[in-house]
Design a protein around this motif. Structure first.
Motif, short mmCIF file in Angstrom:
data_model
loop_
_atom_site.label_atom_id
_atom_site.label_comp_id
_atom_site.label_asym_id
_atom_site.label_seq_id
_atom_site.Cartn_x
_atom_site.Cartn_y
_atom_site.Cartn_z
N ILE A 100 0.85 -1.19 0.00
CA ILE A 100 0.00 0.00 0.00
C ILE A 100 0.88 1.24 0.00
CG2 ILE A 100 -1.95 1.16 1.11
CD1 ILE A 100 -2.46 -1.39 2.73
N GLY A 101 0.65 2.16 -0.95
CA GLY A 101 1.47 3.37 -1.02
C GLY A 101 0.79 4.49 -1.77
N ASP A 102 1.49 5.63 -1.83
CA ASP A 102 0.87 6.82 -2.43
C ASP A 102 1.76 7.57 -3.41
OD1 ASP A 102 2.60 7.82 -0.26
OD2 ASP A 102 1.67 9.76 -0.69
N ASN A 103 3.08 7.28 -3.43
CA ASN A 103 3.95 8.14 -4.23
C ASN A 103 4.95 7.35 -5.06
OD1 ASN A 103 5.23 10.71 -5.03
ND2 ASN A 103 4.23 11.52 -3.19
N GLU A 104 5.74 8.07 -5.84
CA GLU A 104 6.67 7.47 -6.80
C GLU A 104 7.57 6.42 -6.17
OE1 GLU A 104 10.76 8.74 -9.02
OE2 GLU A 104 9.22 10.30 -8.88
N ASN A 105 8.10 6.70 -4.98
CA ASN A 105 9.03 5.75 -4.37
C ASN A 105 8.35 4.46 -3.89
OD1 ASN A 105 7.72 7.14 -2.23
ND2 ASN A 105 9.43 6.79 -0.85
N ASP A 106 7.01 4.43 -3.93
CA ASP A 106 6.27 3.21 -3.57
C ASP A 106 6.03 2.30 -4.77
OD1 ASP A 106 5.87 3.93 -0.83
OD2 ASP A 106 4.34 5.37 -1.49
N ILE A 107 6.18 2.82 -5.96
CA ILE A 107 5.88 2.06 -7.17
C ILE A 107 6.64 0.73 -7.26
CG2 ILE A 107 6.07 2.06 -9.70
CD1 ILE A 107 5.18 4.99 -9.65
N PRO A 108 7.95 0.69 -6.97
CA PRO A 108 8.66 -0.60 -7.07
C PRO A 108 8.06 -1.70 -6.19
CG PRO A 108 10.23 1.19 -7.02
CD PRO A 108 8.90 1.80 -6.72
N MET A 109 7.61 -1.35 -4.99
CA MET A 109 7.03 -2.40 -4.13
C MET A 109 5.61 -2.74 -4.56
SD MET A 109 6.16 -0.85 -0.35
CE MET A 109 4.85 0.36 -0.08
N LEU A 110 4.89 -1.78 -5.12
CA LEU A 110 3.55 -2.07 -5.62
C LEU A 110 3.63 -3.03 -6.82
CD1 LEU A 110 1.87 1.46 -5.49
CD2 LEU A 110 1.61 -0.39 -3.87
N LYS A 111 4.66 -2.85 -7.62
CA LYS A 111 4.81 -3.68 -8.82
C LYS A 111 5.13 -5.14 -8.51
CE LYS A 111 6.03 -0.30 -12.39
NZ LYS A 111 7.07 0.17 -13.33
N ILE A 112 5.75 -5.40 -7.38
CA ILE A 112 6.13 -6.78 -7.09
C ILE A 112 5.12 -7.49 -6.19
CG2 ILE A 112 8.58 -6.22 -7.36
CD1 ILE A 112 7.64 -7.28 -3.96
N ALA A 113 4.14 -6.77 -5.67
CA ALA A 113 3.17 -7.36 -4.75
C ALA A 113 2.07 -8.13 -5.48
CB ALA A 113 2.56 -6.27 -3.89
N GLY A 114 1.52 -9.11 -4.80
CA GLY A 114 0.38 -9.85 -5.35
C GLY A 114 -0.85 -8.97 -5.46
N LEU A 115 -1.01 -8.06 -4.50
CA LEU A 115 -2.09 -7.08 -4.52
C LEU A 115 -1.51 -5.71 -4.23
CD1 LEU A 115 -5.11 -6.28 -4.62
CD2 LEU A 115 -5.21 -6.74 -2.16
N SER A 116 -1.62 -4.79 -5.19
CA SER A 116 -1.10 -3.43 -5.00
C SER A 116 -2.26 -2.47 -4.80
CB SER A 116 -0.25 -3.01 -6.20
OG SER A 116 -1.00 -3.12 -7.41
N ILE A 117 -2.14 -1.64 -3.76
CA ILE A 117 -3.21 -0.71 -3.39
C ILE A 117 -2.66 0.71 -3.34
CG2 ILE A 117 -4.92 -0.11 -1.64
CD1 ILE A 117 -4.82 -3.03 -0.70
N ALA A 118 -3.28 1.61 -4.09
CA ALA A 118 -2.89 3.02 -4.10
C ALA A 118 -3.83 3.80 -3.18
CB ALA A 118 -2.95 3.59 -5.51
N MET A 119 -3.30 4.81 -2.54
CA MET A 119 -4.12 5.67 -1.69
C MET A 119 -4.95 6.62 -2.54
SD MET A 119 -3.41 4.61 1.31
CE MET A 119 -4.22 5.88 2.28
N GLY A 120 -6.10 7.01 -2.03
CA GLY A 120 -6.95 7.96 -2.74
C GLY A 120 -6.29 9.30 -2.95
N ASN A 121 -5.35 9.64 -2.07
CA ASN A 121 -4.61 10.89 -2.17
C ASN A 121 -3.30 10.71 -2.94
OD1 ASN A 121 -4.18 9.45 0.55
ND2 ASN A 121 -2.27 10.58 0.29
#
Length: 273
Positions: A222-243
């Motif tokens: 779960i993340g909200d910004n550019e530096n979170d993208i690498p971990m979102l890409k490798i996760a089975g379920l990636s969740i972005a914040m509404g903000n």
């Protein structure tokens, strides 16, 4: 339960606009950890800051700090993974920042070096008031960073450059990416962050999963910004914040509520519990 680990960014994600963890977020994390799911804080912050928030959640788990350059176990402080920036690259980065006249700070696992007093420095002083004395951040305002690098040889895990003039910051970033041996990212509209080449929250998460014997398909990020993208890409379920930033929302599987609406707690209740 399908998921075994949840990696959660802190600023703009777990923390609301007041740098607090909401009651709903705390309750959801308590419920999911009681069911045996690991909750891992994954942040760009210095390690003691993340440790303080992990303690407030009453979770004992590895922490990904410094944008993935330093991963250590909560409590034992055993280092699981670390990748500091080389001395040569650190000096090049410092010289470029001085040439461009951009404010910056950098840190190892416990010491925060800043070129001048800033809002971030002030926030860490305030945080130190809440932290156990033996775990406080060593905050130092320094006049000659190159001298510090040469004489003390700190293991620098991350640089942060802050500039409200977007054109000036973009120009700095364009030149910084030409430096060998570094990774460039951002966690806010007015900053540039620099780590060792290959360092990211995603890389750190992979290393952690290998240690814990958890498959990437069993991970929620779960993340909200550019530096979170690498971990979102490798996760089975990636969740972005509404903000979150639009580029983050585009690559995520789902979008939850904002950090001021307990989006983390909402996502855990809906997709994990």
């Amino acid at each position: 339960m399908k998921y075994k680990l949840i990696a959660i960014d802190m600023d703009g994600t777990l923390l609301n606009s007041k740098n607090e963890i909401s009651k709903k977020n705390k309750e959801a994390i308590k419920k999911v950890t009681d069911k045996g799911v690991k909750v891992v804080l994954s942040t760009g912050r210095i390690f003691p800051s993340a440790l303080h928030y992990a303690k407030s959640l009453e979770i004992e788990t590895p922490i990904i700090s410094c944008n993935g350059a330093y991963v250590a176990e909560h409590g034992k402080l055993n280092i699981i993974y670390e990748k500091p920036i080389s001395v040569e690259a650190s000096k090049e980065v410092i010289n470029l920042a001085e040439k461009k006249g951009i404010y910056y700070h950098f840190y190892d696992d416990t010491t925060f070096f800043a070129r001048r007093f800033s809002e971030t420095v002030n926030n860490y002083y305030k945080l130190n008031e809440k932290i156990d004395e033996k775990e406080r951040i060593d905050i130092r305002i320094i006049d000659n960073p190159i001298e510090i690098i040469d004489s003390e040889k700190p293991l620098v895990y991350k640089f942060v450059f802050v500039e409200d003039d977007r054109e000036k910051l973009l120009e700095f970033r364009k030149e910084a990416i030409k430096i060998d041996g570094i990774e460039v990212a951002s966690s806010w509209w007015n900053n540039v962050e620099i780590m060792n080449k290959g360092v990211s929250k995603g890389r750190a998460l992979i290393e952690l999963c290998n240690v814990l014997n958890i498959d990437r398909s069993e991970v929620v990020a779960i993340g909200d910004n550019e530096n979170d993208i690498p971990m979102l890409k490798i996760a089975g379920l990636s969740i972005a914040m509404g903000n979150g930033e639009e580029e983050v929302k585009k690559i995520a599987n789902v979008v939850t509520k904002t950090n001021d609406e307990s989006g983390v707690g909402e996502a855990i209740e809906k997709f994990v519990l």
